[in-house]
Design an enzyme around this catalytic site. Structure first.
Site, mmCIF file in Angstrom:
data_model
loop_
_atom_site.group_PDB
_atom_site.id
_atom_site.type_symbol
_atom_site.label_atom_id
_atom_site.label_comp_id
_atom_site.label_asym_id
_atom_site.label_seq_id
_atom_site.Cartn_x
_atom_site.Cartn_y
_atom_site.Cartn_z
ATOM 1 N N GLU A 11 -0.888 -8.683 4.839
ATOM 2 C CA GLU A 11 -0.665 -8.809 6.293
ATOM 3 C C GLU A 11 -1.966 -8.711 7.088
ATOM 4 O OE1 GLU A 11 -0.545 -6.109 4.682
ATOM 5 O OE2 GLU A 11 -0.910 -4.366 5.961
ATOM 6 N N CYS A 24 0.837 -1.207 0.000
ATOM 7 C CA CYS A 24 0.000 0.000 0.000
ATOM 8 C C CYS A 24 0.876 1.263 0.000
ATOM 9 C CB CYS A 24 -0.972 -0.043 1.182
ATOM 10 S SG CYS A 24 -2.327 1.118 1.012
ATOM 11 N N HIS A 53 -3.468 -5.642 0.979
ATOM 12 C CA HIS A 53 -2.799 -5.865 2.263
ATOM 13 C C HIS A 53 -2.761 -7.346 2.646
ATOM 14 C CE1 HIS A 53 -2.438 -1.711 3.836
ATOM 15 N NE2 HIS A 53 -3.474 -1.469 3.056
#
Lengths: 86, 233
Positions: B206, B87, B204
């Site tokens: 994560e 990002c 994302h």
């Protein structure tokens, strides 16, 4: 050494669709300004710089624009210089 | 395997990256401050996390890319070390020139926060080796400037060299215009550098590494990195 005030305009490159500009233009068209065309939204940066002459000041600022102030991949910049009284 | 997670003023996914790498991917991770000028020896992968570094002033990633640690990150990348930009991290990588192109404002002008589907376009990179070619992942996005832009020559080069890691798609893997959330050129969601050791992606991974929160599709990116690092030893 001369002292200059600079006014820098940064805008999206002409080849890139400026969606923000388009949206503002739609809003203008719907509020009695249908005659307005080619709306582009950009950034305005004002700064001061010391240099030997206007040419050198322009070269330095052009370098600053390419390095940080603008991203040449997506943006164009335009520099206007005004010499200030010492 | 040791990850180094860079914390810029305004990073907000740094702790998520730490949790995903340490708790979910069972690795070691250290936090690196943006004012650090070196990366501790033995750090295999630098993560540039999501967030709003320096308040997104000027342009997203424009100020972060001149922060002190970035010289060390660039050196790490040039030495062949892994760098994962997620990002805002992807935006920093394009601003720094480690990856080509730029991220423009989403065509809708909206900040978009939702799950999207990604199709794996390259399954041999250090970031994607545990995935199958064409495998579909569900991963969240959360950005206002994720509209990937590069000139036609660069886009052709990226595709020809297999440097597009992920594309936005629908649940069946179709890369239609409707499955493109932000206007990205050719539905591109993530790209690799020429050597393949730097990945930038807007989604994302994560944020979806723990089955307890309903989705662990993103874990594959970190597991791939761990496999790649083991091969190097």
């Amino acid at each position: 050494m001369k002292h200059f005030k600079a006014s820098i305009t940064v805008s999206l490159r002409k080849s890139i669709l400026d969606v923000q500009g388009k949206t503002v233009e739609h809003a203008l068209h719907s509020t009695n300004f249908p005659m307005i065309k080619n709306t582009r939204i950009g950034k305005h940066v004002e700064l001061e710089i010391d240099a030997e002459n206007a040419e050198k000041a322009h070269a330095l600022l052009s370098d600053a624009c390419k390095t940080i102030i603008a991203n040449p991949i997506m943006e164009d910049y335009h520099i206007e210089l005004h010499e200030m009284e010492a | 395997m040791r990850f180094g997670i860079v914390v810029f003023p305004g990073s907000n996914c740094d702790h998520d990256a730490w949790y995903a790498t340490t708790h979910n991917a069972d690795s070691e991770a250290i936090m690196l401050w943006h004012k650090d000028t070196s990366i501790p020896k033995g750090t295999d992968c630098i993560i540039l996390p999501g967030g709003f570094s320096y308040g997104d002033y000027l342009r997203c990633g424009a100020i972060a890319r001149v922060s002190p640690i970035m010289a060390a990150v660039t050196q790490h990348a040039k030495r062949g070390g892994y760098v994962l930009g997620i990002c805002n991290g992807f935006q920093i990588l394009t601003e720094s020139g480690l990856l080509p192109g730029a991220l423009l404002r989403n065509t809708s002008l909206n900040f978009i926060c939702k799950d999207v589907y990604l199709r794996t376009e390259n399954s041999v990179s250090p970031f994607t080796n545990s995935l199958e070619q064409g495998q579909i992942l569900r991963v969240p996005i959360a950005h206002g400037e994720g509209n990937y832009f590069a000139d036609e020559d660069t886009l052709n080069m990226l595709e020809q060299q297999g440097r597009v890691a992920f594309k936005y798609c629908d649940v069946n893997g179709n890369t239609y215009l409707e499955s493109n959330p932000n206007g990205s050129a050719r539905n591109i969601a993530g790209i690799l550098n020429e050597q393949g050791n730097v990945l930038g992606m807007m989604p994302h991974p994560e944020r979806c590494c723990d089955i307890q929160i309903g989705n662990a599709d993103g874990l594959a990116v970190f597991q791939s990195l761990i496999s790649a690092a083991e091969l190097l030893i």
